[in-house]
Design an enzyme around this catalytic site. Structure first.
Site, PDB file in Angstrom:
ATOM      1  N   ASP A  11      49.316  66.892  38.711  1.00  0.00           N
ATOM      2  CA  ASP A  11      48.761  65.723  39.403  1.00  0.00           C
ATOM      3  C   ASP A  11      49.731  64.546  39.237  1.00  0.00           C
ATOM      4  O   ASP A  11      49.969  64.097  38.106  1.00  0.00           O
ATOM      5  CB  ASP A  11      47.383  65.403  38.795  1.00  0.00           C
ATOM      6  CG  ASP A  11      46.690  64.236  39.489  1.00  0.00           C
ATOM      7  OD1 ASP A  11      47.324  63.536  40.300  1.00  0.00           O
ATOM      8  OD2 ASP A  11      45.498  64.010  39.189  1.00  0.00           O
ATOM      9  N   ASP A 106      48.815  65.069  46.214  1.00  0.00           N
ATOM     10  CA  ASP A 106      49.546  64.922  44.944  1.00  0.00           C
ATOM     11  C   ASP A 106      49.061  65.857  43.840  1.00  0.00           C
ATOM     12  O   ASP A 106      49.446  65.701  42.700  1.00  0.00           O
ATOM     13  CB  ASP A 106      49.473  63.465  44.468  1.00  0.00           C
ATOM     14  CG  ASP A 106      48.182  63.139  43.747  1.00  0.00           C
ATOM     15  OD1 ASP A 106      47.131  63.646  44.165  1.00  0.00           O
ATOM     16  OD2 ASP A 106      48.246  62.383  42.765  1.00  0.00           O
ATOM     17  N   GLU A 107      48.244  66.822  44.202  1.00  0.00           N
ATOM     18  CA  GLU A 107      47.556  67.594  43.167  1.00  0.00           C
ATOM     19  C   GLU A 107      47.479  69.070  43.555  1.00  0.00           C
ATOM     20  O   GLU A 107      47.172  69.386  44.710  1.00  0.00           O
ATOM     21  CB  GLU A 107      46.122  67.067  43.134  1.00  0.00           C
ATOM     22  CG  GLU A 107      45.480  66.967  41.815  1.00  0.00           C
ATOM     23  CD  GLU A 107      44.049  66.498  42.014  1.00  0.00           C
ATOM     24  OE1 GLU A 107      43.153  67.193  41.563  1.00  0.00           O
ATOM     25  OE2 GLU A 107      43.853  65.437  42.648  1.00  0.00           O
TER      26      GLU A 107
HETATM   27  N1  DCP Z   1      43.591  58.051  47.168  1.00  0.00           N
HETATM   28  C1  DCP Z   1      42.964  57.267  48.153  1.00  0.00           C
HETATM   29  N2  DCP Z   1      41.674  56.847  47.970  1.00  0.00           N
HETATM   30  C2  DCP Z   1      40.977  57.204  46.853  1.00  0.00           C
HETATM   31  C3  DCP Z   1      41.586  58.011  45.858  1.00  0.00           C
HETATM   32  C4  DCP Z   1      42.910  58.411  46.056  1.00  0.00           C
HETATM   33  O1  DCP Z   1      43.589  56.956  49.161  1.00  0.00           O
HETATM   34  N3  DCP Z   1      39.710  56.781  46.692  1.00  0.00           N
HETATM   35  C5  DCP Z   1      44.993  58.448  47.369  1.00  0.00           C
HETATM   36  C6  DCP Z   1      45.925  57.493  46.682  1.00  0.00           C
HETATM   37  C7  DCP Z   1      46.423  58.228  45.479  1.00  0.00           C
HETATM   38  C8  DCP Z   1      46.346  59.678  45.893  1.00  0.00           C
HETATM   39  O2  DCP Z   1      45.260  59.751  46.832  1.00  0.00           O
HETATM   40  O3  DCP Z   1      47.742  57.830  45.118  1.00  0.00           O
HETATM   41  C9  DCP Z   1      46.118  60.628  44.748  1.00  0.00           C
HETATM   42  O4  DCP Z   1      44.865  60.391  44.131  1.00  0.00           O
HETATM   43  P1  DCP Z   1      44.625  60.501  42.566  1.00  0.00           P
HETATM   44  O5  DCP Z   1      43.183  60.526  42.352  1.00  0.00           O
HETATM   45  O6  DCP Z   1      45.454  61.621  42.002  1.00  0.00           O
HETATM   46  O7  DCP Z   1      45.165  59.107  42.021  1.00  0.00           O
HETATM   47  P2  DCP Z   1      46.609  58.647  41.657  1.00  0.00           P
HETATM   48  O8  DCP Z   1      47.623  59.737  41.827  1.00  0.00           O
HETATM   49  O9  DCP Z   1      46.906  57.415  42.435  1.00  0.00           O
HETATM   50  O10 DCP Z   1      46.488  58.225  40.143  1.00  0.00           O
HETATM   51  P3  DCP Z   1      46.400  59.147  38.840  1.00  0.00           P
HETATM   52  O11 DCP Z   1      47.594  58.771  38.023  1.00  0.00           O
HETATM   53  O12 DCP Z   1      45.115  58.777  38.192  1.00  0.00           O
HETATM   54  O13 DCP Z   1      46.439  60.581  39.312  1.00  0.00           O
HETATM   55 MG    MG Z   2      47.286  61.625  41.034  1.00  0.00          MG
END
Ligand code: DCP
Ligand code: MG
Length: 346
Positions: A11, A106-107
């Site tokens: 992730d 991203d996951e």
């Molecule tokens: N995303 C979005 N709206 C949301 C949640 C996520 O548009 N409510 C998008 C933005 C993030 C991406 O999806 O960058 C990946 O989601 P993650 O939950 O993996 O969050 P992040 O990668 O940003 O942070 P983390 O470091 O917690 O994984």
């Molecule tokens: Mg993420």
């Protein structure tokens, strides 16, 4: 015996924000969010870890985020760029295995049992992936390594950002004992609340219920809970999982007052839905068209019809039906399609 540590959940850290920081070093060390503008009722898609210290998080209105941190830098999302980065991350995964189940851009889950690289040692594979993502792409990614998907996903959060965590079979019992039930697969607000009323907060608490009791309470899902709270999860990694729906939506800076105003927005929405579909790796057959409407008072409705196309007149008809249900100003419109399970052979 084959190595029990066979699943890696990868992730990326604050994904969209990390990509933006990579591309603009002046942002380093500053609070950065990616999302819509506060004055346009935008929401935060994600933010970097500096911004998280102010209590900012995904899905928060950008206006609230700005109030929490006046210096917050808000960047409009560039989905094309994030999709490109995602493809490159996946290329790195594929150096080690073909058994990859993407969950979002991203996951992904990777099944590395029987892999040749590093003799199938999942811990070293995870380290190699993280090194390559950092060196070749310039962002960081965290990993969880465990005997199954459930534990791997929870573990990838453990040492975030830029970390990894291993749950060995011996560590499973200790790992789940204090784990909040909300972390289990399929447990959302409703199930959490129901368990909360029974005084059950952690998997350790949940383990005290017999399988039969859980079945009484939750049906078949109760039996899966009985397993999950012991760290048991037999779901296989499913490569090529086909997404079942695709949609786009917009929250308007000013409410759309009536049906004609809503209809005027349709062509733009349909165009962006088409763009979104063009970038899908596999073409699946369209099964339904869907319109979503959120009214000024936040009440919401969706209308759908069986269809194998993206015909504009169908979306217009659905919109009219949905609008009638509320018959008041609209703050959000969405259009989408549901897809058949089988990918259409390309
Ligand atoms: N995303 C979005 N709206 C949301 C949640 C996520 O548009 N409510 C998008 C933005 C993030 C991406 O999806 O960058 C990946 O989601 P993650 O939950 O993996 O969050 P992040 O990668 O940003 O942070 P983390 O470091 O917690 O994984
Ligand atoms: Mg993420």
């Amino acid at each position: 015996m084959s190595n029990p540590l066979r699943i890696i959940h990868c992730d990326c850290d604050s994904f969209y924000a990390s990509v933006e920081e990579r591309d603009n070093p002046a942002l380093t060390g500053k609070p950065v969010a990616v999302g819509g503008l506060p004055e346009k009722r935008g929401v935060v898609a994600t933010c970097n870890y500096v911004a998280r210290k102010y209590g900012i998080h995904s899905a928060m209105p950008s206006a609230t985020a700005r109030r929490r941190c006046a210096d917050l830098i808000i960047i409009r999302p560039d989905m094309e760029k994030y999709r490109g980065v995602s493809r490159r991350v996946h290329e790195i995964f594929r150096r080690h295995t073909d058994r990859i189940e993407p969950l979002s851009l991203d996951e992904a889950y990777l099944d590395v049992s029987g892999c040749e690289s590093f003799g199938g040692d999942a811990v070293r594979i995870a380290r190699a992936i993280r090194g390559a993502v950092r060196d070749e792409i310039g962002i960081t990614i965290s990993a969880g390594i465990a005997p199954n998907k459930l534990l791997a996903k929870i573990a990838s959060d453990w040492n975030k950002p830029d970390g990894q965590h291993v749950v060995t079979p011996e560590a499973v019992a200790g790992f789940v004992a204090e784990l909040p039930v909300a972390k289990l697969h399929g447990v959302g607000k409703v199930t959490s609340a129901k368990l909360g009323k029974l005084g059950i907060a952690t998997c350790g608490d949940l383990q005290k219920l017999e399988a039969g009791e859980l079945r009484e309470l939750f049906g078949q899902f109760g039996l899966r809970l009985h397993q999950q709270c012991r760290g048991i999860d037999e779901r296989p990694v499913q490569p090529n999982r086909v997404r079942k729906s695709v949609s786009v939506e917009t929250t308007y800076a000013r409410d759309l007052p009536d049906l004609p105003a809503c209809l005027e927005e349709l062509p733009g929405l349909i165009a962006s839905l088409k763009r979104r579909l063009e970038h899908r790796p596999q073409a699946a057959a369209v099964r339904k068209q869907v319109v979503k409407i959120k009214f000024r008072d936040f009440s919401q409705t969706t209308v759908e019809m069986v269809s194998d196309s993206l015909a504009a007149e169908n979306f217009a008809q659905l919109l009219a039906t949905g609008f009638e249900r509320g018959n008041k100003p609209v703050r959000l419109l969405g259009v989408g399609i549901r897809l058949a399970n089988e990918p259409r052979s390309a």
